[in-house]
Design a protein around this motif. Structure first.
Motif, PDB file in Angstrom:
ATOM      1  N   SER A 179       0.847  -1.182   0.000  1.00  0.00           N
ATOM      2  CA  SER A 179       0.000   0.000   0.000  1.00  0.00           C
ATOM      3  C   SER A 179       0.884   1.235   0.000  1.00  0.00           C
ATOM      4  O   SER A 179       1.768   1.364   0.848  1.00  0.00           O
ATOM      5  CB  SER A 179      -0.899  -0.013   1.236  1.00  0.00           C
ATOM      6  OG  SER A 179      -1.687   1.146   1.285  1.00  0.00           O
TER       7      SER A 179
ATOM      8  N   PHE B 299      -8.198   6.133  -5.316  1.00  0.00           N
ATOM      9  CA  PHE B 299      -7.715   4.818  -4.925  1.00  0.00           C
ATOM     10  C   PHE B 299      -7.762   3.882  -6.130  1.00  0.00           C
ATOM     11  O   PHE B 299      -8.670   3.960  -6.951  1.00  0.00           O
ATOM     12  CB  PHE B 299      -8.615   4.258  -3.810  1.00  0.00           C
ATOM     13  CG  PHE B 299      -8.236   2.876  -3.352  1.00  0.00           C
ATOM     14  CD1 PHE B 299      -7.233   2.696  -2.415  1.00  0.00           C
ATOM     15  CD2 PHE B 299      -8.885   1.757  -3.861  1.00  0.00           C
ATOM     16  CE1 PHE B 299      -6.888   1.425  -1.980  1.00  0.00           C
ATOM     17  CE2 PHE B 299      -8.556   0.488  -3.425  1.00  0.00           C
ATOM     18  CZ  PHE B 299      -7.554   0.317  -2.485  1.00  0.00           C
TER      19      PHE B 299
ATOM     20  N   SER C  63      -3.134   5.177  -3.209  1.00  0.00           N
ATOM     21  CA  SER C  63      -4.165   6.119  -2.792  1.00  0.00           C
ATOM     22  C   SER C  63      -3.606   7.526  -2.644  1.00  0.00           C
ATOM     23  O   SER C  63      -2.403   7.720  -2.520  1.00  0.00           O
ATOM     24  CB  SER C  63      -4.793   5.669  -1.468  1.00  0.00           C
ATOM     25  OG  SER C  63      -3.824   5.631  -0.443  1.00  0.00           O
TER      26      SER C  63
END
Length: 135
Positions: free
Chosen positions: A82, A118, A132
């Motif tokens: 992420s 996102f 994101s």
């Protein structure tokens, strides 16, 4: 807690790809050559493979290496890298599009119901990513 990615002999190529996609730099890079593992047992061409590395950029930091010679190729499932790209969505979209080159987009980079932007993808090395931004 930091992620540690294993590659099947192409770690350095992957690191250079991430450097191009995310900016940042490879802050540590150690090769098998000259280590205790360099004792005549390494396969041909393996001395220059990555034994350990650290990659850092704004919004991302992880470690990586080429898996041990003779080990099965890594497979990735049940997690995603992420990366949060601060600032406007244009920079995050640029990172998302770069990471998706040669890979597969699993969720387009768009505004989700919770705000910001996102998207999800699996890169050309088989690593799943979530990208994101706040705007």
């Amino acid at each position: 807690m930091e992620a540690y990615l294993f590659f099947n002999g192409n770690c350095e190529e992957a690191l250079e790809f991430y450097k191009r996609c995310l900016g940042g730099e490879i802050t540590t890079l150690m090769r098998y050559e000259g280590t205790p593992m360099d004792n005549g047992q390494l396969p041909p061409g393996w001395k220059q493979k990555v034994m350990h590395s650290t990659f850092e950029s704004e919004g991302a930091r992880f470690m990586a290496s080429d898996g041990m010679p003779g080990q099965p190729a890594p497979s990735y499932g049940g997690f995603a890298m992420s990366v949060f790209v601060p600032g406007d969505a244009a920079n995050a979209r640029k990172a998302f599009e770069a990471l998706s080159e040669g890979g597969k987009v699993t969720m387009p980079f768009e505004p989700p119901f919770w705000g910001g932007h996102f998207g999800m993808l699996t890169d050309r090395f088989g690593i799943p990513w979530m990208v994101s931004s706040e705007h």
